[in-house]
Design an enzyme around this catalytic site. Structure first.
Site, PDB file in Angstrom:
ATOM      1  N   GLY A 196     -67.441  54.619  30.545  1.00  0.00           N
ATOM      2  CA  GLY A 196     -67.816  53.529  29.627  1.00  0.00           C
ATOM      3  C   GLY A 196     -69.323  53.427  29.482  1.00  0.00           C
ATOM      4  O   GLY A 196     -70.046  53.613  30.454  1.00  0.00           O
ATOM      5  N   ARG A 251     -88.356  62.160  31.197  1.00  0.00           N
ATOM      6  CA  ARG A 251     -89.817  62.122  31.357  1.00  0.00           C
ATOM      7  C   ARG A 251     -90.235  62.541  32.766  1.00  0.00           C
ATOM      8  O   ARG A 251     -91.218  63.255  32.935  1.00  0.00           O
ATOM      9  CB  ARG A 251     -90.332  60.716  31.036  1.00  0.00           C
ATOM     10  CG  ARG A 251     -90.084  60.301  29.578  1.00  0.00           C
ATOM     11  CD  ARG A 251     -91.361  60.313  28.775  1.00  0.00           C
ATOM     12  NE  ARG A 251     -91.099  60.168  27.352  1.00  0.00           N
ATOM     13  CZ  ARG A 251     -91.184  59.011  26.677  1.00  0.00           C
ATOM     14  NH1 ARG A 251     -91.511  57.895  27.311  1.00  0.00           N
ATOM     15  NH2 ARG A 251     -90.958  58.973  25.377  1.00  0.00           N
ATOM     16  N   ARG A 308     -64.618  60.130  27.937  1.00  0.00           N
ATOM     17  CA  ARG A 308     -63.745  60.364  29.082  1.00  0.00           C
ATOM     18  C   ARG A 308     -63.159  61.750  28.816  1.00  0.00           C
ATOM     19  O   ARG A 308     -62.723  62.037  27.708  1.00  0.00           O
ATOM     20  CB  ARG A 308     -62.666  59.284  29.159  1.00  0.00           C
ATOM     21  CG  ARG A 308     -63.307  57.912  29.372  1.00  0.00           C
ATOM     22  CD  ARG A 308     -62.385  56.935  30.074  1.00  0.00           C
ATOM     23  NE  ARG A 308     -63.170  55.885  30.712  1.00  0.00           N
ATOM     24  CZ  ARG A 308     -63.627  54.787  30.083  1.00  0.00           C
ATOM     25  NH1 ARG A 308     -63.360  54.593  28.811  1.00  0.00           N
ATOM     26  NH2 ARG A 308     -64.338  53.893  30.728  1.00  0.00           N
ATOM     27  N   ASP A 363     -67.691  55.249  39.066  1.00  0.00           N
ATOM     28  CA  ASP A 363     -67.079  55.990  40.171  1.00  0.00           C
ATOM     29  C   ASP A 363     -66.330  57.236  39.708  1.00  0.00           C
ATOM     30  O   ASP A 363     -66.362  58.267  40.370  1.00  0.00           O
ATOM     31  CB  ASP A 363     -66.115  55.076  40.941  1.00  0.00           C
ATOM     32  CG  ASP A 363     -66.840  54.273  42.012  1.00  0.00           C
ATOM     33  OD1 ASP A 363     -67.962  54.663  42.391  1.00  0.00           O
ATOM     34  OD2 ASP A 363     -66.287  53.256  42.467  1.00  0.00           O
ATOM     35  N   THR A 413     -72.621  50.931  34.563  1.00  0.00           N
ATOM     36  CA  THR A 413     -71.398  50.284  34.073  1.00  0.00           C
ATOM     37  C   THR A 413     -71.634  48.775  34.062  1.00  0.00           C
ATOM     38  O   THR A 413     -72.247  48.241  34.985  1.00  0.00           O
ATOM     39  CB  THR A 413     -70.157  50.614  34.952  1.00  0.00           C
ATOM     40  OG1 THR A 413     -69.197  49.562  34.807  1.00  0.00           O
ATOM     41  CG2 THR A 413     -70.474  50.754  36.418  1.00  0.00           C
ATOM     42  N   ASP A 419     -69.574  46.523  34.574  1.00  0.00           N
ATOM     43  CA  ASP A 419     -68.662  45.787  35.460  1.00  0.00           C
ATOM     44  C   ASP A 419     -69.229  45.485  36.854  1.00  0.00           C
ATOM     45  O   ASP A 419     -68.684  44.657  37.562  1.00  0.00           O
ATOM     46  CB  ASP A 419     -67.355  46.586  35.654  1.00  0.00           C
ATOM     47  CG  ASP A 419     -66.482  46.552  34.415  1.00  0.00           C
ATOM     48  OD1 ASP A 419     -66.835  45.825  33.471  1.00  0.00           O
ATOM     49  OD2 ASP A 419     -65.450  47.239  34.387  1.00  0.00           O
ATOM     50  N   ASP A 437     -68.891  47.358  39.369  1.00  0.00           N
ATOM     51  CA  ASP A 437     -67.729  47.619  40.227  1.00  0.00           C
ATOM     52  C   ASP A 437     -67.897  48.856  41.111  1.00  0.00           C
ATOM     53  O   ASP A 437     -66.927  49.509  41.451  1.00  0.00           O
ATOM     54  CB  ASP A 437     -66.469  47.766  39.355  1.00  0.00           C
ATOM     55  CG  ASP A 437     -66.583  48.911  38.347  1.00  0.00           C
ATOM     56  OD1 ASP A 437     -67.679  49.472  38.206  1.00  0.00           O
ATOM     57  OD2 ASP A 437     -65.577  49.242  37.711  1.00  0.00           O
ATOM     58  N   ARG A 454     -62.198  44.898  34.881  1.00  0.00           N
ATOM     59  CA  ARG A 454     -60.786  45.188  35.134  1.00  0.00           C
ATOM     60  C   ARG A 454     -60.422  45.016  36.606  1.00  0.00           C
ATOM     61  O   ARG A 454     -59.421  44.444  36.947  1.00  0.00           O
ATOM     62  CB  ARG A 454     -60.455  46.619  34.692  1.00  0.00           C
ATOM     63  CG  ARG A 454     -59.694  46.629  33.387  1.00  0.00           C
ATOM     64  CD  ARG A 454     -59.487  48.019  32.898  1.00  0.00           C
ATOM     65  NE  ARG A 454     -60.743  48.664  32.571  1.00  0.00           N
ATOM     66  CZ  ARG A 454     -60.882  49.959  32.362  1.00  0.00           C
ATOM     67  NH1 ARG A 454     -59.860  50.763  32.459  1.00  0.00           N
ATOM     68  NH2 ARG A 454     -62.058  50.467  32.046  1.00  0.00           N
ATOM     69  N   GLY A 483     -71.241  26.900  33.945  1.00  0.00           N
ATOM     70  CA  GLY A 483     -70.619  25.703  34.514  1.00  0.00           C
ATOM     71  C   GLY A 483     -69.127  25.636  34.249  1.00  0.00           C
ATOM     72  O   GLY A 483     -68.584  24.571  33.937  1.00  0.00           O
ATOM     73  N   ALA A 484     -68.436  26.754  34.387  1.00  0.00           N
ATOM     74  CA  ALA A 484     -66.989  26.787  34.140  1.00  0.00           C
ATOM     75  C   ALA A 484     -66.251  25.918  35.159  1.00  0.00           C
ATOM     76  O   ALA A 484     -66.604  25.911  36.342  1.00  0.00           O
ATOM     77  CB  ALA A 484     -66.478  28.224  34.233  1.00  0.00           C
ATOM     78  N   LYS A 530     -65.171  13.902  32.141  1.00  0.00           N
ATOM     79  CA  LYS A 530     -65.404  15.152  31.407  1.00  0.00           C
ATOM     80  C   LYS A 530     -64.366  15.302  30.297  1.00  0.00           C
ATOM     81  O   LYS A 530     -63.191  15.010  30.492  1.00  0.00           O
ATOM     82  CB  LYS A 530     -65.312  16.339  32.378  1.00  0.00           C
ATOM     83  CG  LYS A 530     -65.880  17.614  31.816  1.00  0.00           C
ATOM     84  CD  LYS A 530     -65.963  18.675  32.902  1.00  0.00           C
ATOM     85  CE  LYS A 530     -66.348  20.014  32.335  1.00  0.00           C
ATOM     86  NZ  LYS A 530     -67.761  20.132  31.991  1.00  0.00           N
ATOM     87  N   HIS A 534     -64.525  18.177  27.866  1.00  0.00           N
ATOM     88  CA  HIS A 534     -64.292  19.564  27.426  1.00  0.00           C
ATOM     89  C   HIS A 534     -64.398  20.498  28.628  1.00  0.00           C
ATOM     90  O   HIS A 534     -65.080  20.182  29.601  1.00  0.00           O
ATOM     91  CB  HIS A 534     -65.293  19.965  26.336  1.00  0.00           C
ATOM     92  CG  HIS A 534     -66.698  19.975  26.817  1.00  0.00           C
ATOM     93  ND1 HIS A 534     -67.331  21.128  27.219  1.00  0.00           N
ATOM     94  CD2 HIS A 534     -67.576  18.969  27.010  1.00  0.00           C
ATOM     95  CE1 HIS A 534     -68.552  20.824  27.612  1.00  0.00           C
ATOM     96  NE2 HIS A 534     -68.724  19.518  27.487  1.00  0.00           N
TER      97      HIS A 534
HETATM   98  P1  ADP Z   1     -66.329  55.756  35.015  1.00  0.00           P
HETATM   99  O1  ADP Z   1     -67.257  56.872  35.320  1.00  0.00           O
HETATM  100  O2  ADP Z   1     -66.958  54.701  34.173  1.00  0.00           O
HETATM  101  O3  ADP Z   1     -65.619  55.232  36.255  1.00  0.00           O
HETATM  102  P2  ADP Z   1     -63.910  57.204  34.273  1.00  0.00           P
HETATM  103  O4  ADP Z   1     -63.152  56.793  35.495  1.00  0.00           O
HETATM  104  O5  ADP Z   1     -63.199  57.158  32.972  1.00  0.00           O
HETATM  105  O6  ADP Z   1     -65.217  56.333  34.035  1.00  0.00           O
HETATM  106  O7  ADP Z   1     -64.458  58.683  34.541  1.00  0.00           O
HETATM  107  C1  ADP Z   1     -65.222  59.351  33.574  1.00  0.00           C
HETATM  108  C2  ADP Z   1     -64.896  60.814  33.607  1.00  0.00           C
HETATM  109  O8  ADP Z   1     -65.209  61.383  34.880  1.00  0.00           O
HETATM  110  C3  ADP Z   1     -63.438  61.163  33.388  1.00  0.00           C
HETATM  111  O9  ADP Z   1     -63.060  61.206  32.050  1.00  0.00           O
HETATM  112  C4  ADP Z   1     -63.353  62.552  34.008  1.00  0.00           C
HETATM  113  O10 ADP Z   1     -63.839  63.533  33.140  1.00  0.00           O
HETATM  114  C5  ADP Z   1     -64.294  62.425  35.178  1.00  0.00           C
HETATM  115  N1  ADP Z   1     -63.513  62.126  36.396  1.00  0.00           N
HETATM  116  C6  ADP Z   1     -62.904  60.970  36.713  1.00  0.00           C
HETATM  117  N2  ADP Z   1     -62.232  61.058  37.888  1.00  0.00           N
HETATM  118  C7  ADP Z   1     -62.406  62.326  38.304  1.00  0.00           C
HETATM  119  C8  ADP Z   1     -61.954  63.084  39.461  1.00  0.00           C
HETATM  120  N3  ADP Z   1     -61.194  62.534  40.391  1.00  0.00           N
HETATM  121  N4  ADP Z   1     -62.345  64.371  39.548  1.00  0.00           N
HETATM  122  C9  ADP Z   1     -63.113  64.930  38.589  1.00  0.00           C
HETATM  123  N5  ADP Z   1     -63.563  64.295  37.503  1.00  0.00           N
HETATM  124  C10 ADP Z   1     -63.221  63.016  37.355  1.00  0.00           C
END
Ligand code: ADP
Length: 322
Positions: free
Chosen positions: A13, A27, A74, A105, A127, A129, A131, A173, A187-188, A216, A218
Site C-alpha cells: 500500500g 540523493r 502487490r 511487513d 504504511t 497503518d 502496523d 486492518r 475527543g471520541a 452532551k 452529539h
Molecule cells: P505490505 O508490504 O504493505 O505489507 P503486502 O503484504 O501486500 O504489503 O506485500 C507486498 C508484496 O510483497 C506482495 O505483493 C508480494 O509481492 C511481496 N510479499 C509479501 N509477502 C511475501 C512473502 N512471504 N515472501 C515473498 N514476498 C512477499
C-alpha cells in the site's frame, strides 16, 4: 572497483512520505558516488526489468507529494520461490548490488527472500497503518492521522448542529493505532480497535447514555477498519439510544495528500540510513524507529516481533472523553 549500483522500489500500500524516502535514497546514493536505479511498480517492475537510471533531478519536486513516483503494486508472481529467483536473476542482470524496499511487513518478507537469493536488501517502513512491530513509527502515519482528524472535525460540525452521533471508520486492518490517535485527538466518546474486544451495550451505549445525562448532545465513535461493520453499528446505536446516528467510512482519502513535516523528515532520515547501510556492505536490515531514534535491525528478527498496542493511552482516552 566498479561503481556500486543500488535500486529503490515501493511495494504494498502507498503512503504519504514515500516520495521523500525515494528522494533521500536517490540523493544519498548519487552523492556517495553510486549509480541509482528506480524500479517501477514494486516487485513486478523488478521481475519485468521496468527500471530507469536516476539522477539528482529525477527526484525534484516530489518531497511534498503524496503517493509514490515509482508507483506501487502487490505482486503475487513475486510471492513464490520461483518468482523470487527470477527477480534475483533480473537484479543480477541489471548489475544491481543492493535494493532499498519501501513498504510494509509483506514487502520486507520479499526483501528477506531476495537477500537469501544473493541480492542484499534493506527495508524502510512505509504504511499509514503504523502496523510494523519492529518500528514505533511508519512513514505516512502522521499524514493519515492528520487527514482523519480534519475529516472528523468536519463531521463534528454537522453532528453538533443536528445533535447526532457519528460512527466513523478509519483505516487499520490489524492495527488500531490510527483509530486510537485520531479518537483521542477528536475527543471520541468511544474508540473501537481490533486489539480490544468490546461490548456494544457496556462500551458504547452506556457511555453515550452517561455522557448524554451530563449534557452532551452529539457523539463521535471512531472505529478501526479491522473492527468494521459501521453501518450495522450505527443502526444498533440508533435503535438503542434513540439518537440519530450516521456511519461514515473515510477510506482511501487517508492514504493521499501532501505529507506532514514529520513524515518528510522521518522519510529523509530513514532513506539516508538505508543507503548508508548498503554502502557499508550490510544486508537484510530494516530501518526502524526505536525510543524515538532511527536505527536498524535484522529483517528476520524484525519480522518475528509482535506488536504491542498502547493500552495505557487507550485507557487515558476512555477516561477523558466522557
Ligand atoms: P505490505 O508490504 O504493505 O505489507 P503486502 O503484504 O501486500 O504489503 O506485500 C507486498 C508484496 O510483497 C506482495 O505483493 C508480494 O509481492 C511481496 N510479499 C509479501 N509477502 C511475501 C512473502 N512471504 N515472501 C515473498 N514476498 C512477499
Amino acid at each position: 572497483m566498479s561503481k556500486k549500483t543500488i535500486a529503490v522500489l515501493t511495494s504494498g500500500g502507498d503512503a504519504p512520505g514515500m516520495n521523500a524516502a525515494i528522494r533521500a535514497v536517490a540523493r544519498t546514493g548519487l552523492t556517495s558516488g553510486m549509480r541509482v536505479l528506480g524500479i517501477r511498480q514494486g516487485y513486478n517492475g523488478l521481475l519485468e526489468g521496468d527500471l530507469f537510471e536516476m539522477d539528482l533531478r529525477s527526484v525534484s519536486d516530489i518531497i511534498h507529494r503524496g503517493g509514490t513516483m515509482l508507483y506501487t503494486a502487490r505482486s503475487p508472481k513475486f510471492n513464490s520461490p520461483e518468482g523470487v529467483r527470477q527477480a534475483a536473476e533480473m537484479a543480477r542482470k541489471m548489475g544491481i548490488d543492493g535494493i532499498v524496499v519501501i513498504g510494509g511487513d509483506g514487502s520486507f518478507r520479499g526483501a528477506r527472500d531476495l537477500t537469501s537469493e544473493g541480492i542484499p536488501c534493506v527495508g524502510i517502513p512505509g504504511t499509514i497503518d503504523n502496523d510494523i512491530a519492529s518500528s514505533e513509527y511508519t512513514i505516512g502515519f502522521d499524514t493519515a492521522m492528520n487527514t482523519a482528524i480534519d475529516m472528523v472535525d468536519r463531521l463534528r460540525d454537522t453532528m453538533e448542529s443536528h445533535s447526532r452521533c457519528s460512527v466513523v471508520e478509519v483505516m487499520g486492518r490489524r492495527c488500531g493505532d490510527l483509530a486510537l490517535q485520531t479518537g483521542i485527538a477528536v475527543g471520541a466518546t468511544t474508540i473501537l480497535v481490533p486489539e480490544v474486544p468490546f461490548d456494544l451495550d457496556k462500551d458504547v451505549v452506556e457511555r453515550m447514555r452517561f455522557t448524554k445525562k451530563t449534557g452532551k448532545k452529539h457523539f463521535i465513535i471512531v472505529v478501526a477498519e479491522g473492527v468494521g461493520g459501521v453501518d450495522r453499528l450505527a443502526k444498533d446505536i440508533e435503535a438503542r439510544t434513540g439518537i440519530e446516528t450516521r456511519a461514515t467510512v473515510l477510506g482511501h482519502v487517508q492514504r493521499g495528500g501532501s505529507p506532514t513535516r514529520r513524515d518528510r523528515v522521518v522519510a529523509s532520515e530513514m532513506g539516508y540510513r538505508a543507503v548508508t547501510l548498503l554502502a557499508e556492505g550490510k544486508q537484510n536490515r530494516v530501518v526502524v524507529m526505536r525510543d524515538g531514534k532511527i536505527t536498524d535491525l535484522d529483517i528476520t528478527e524484525a519480522l518475528a516481533m509482535e506488536r504491542t498496542f498502547n493500552k495505557k493511552l487507550y485507557e487515558i482516552a476512555l477516561k477523558i472523553s466522557i
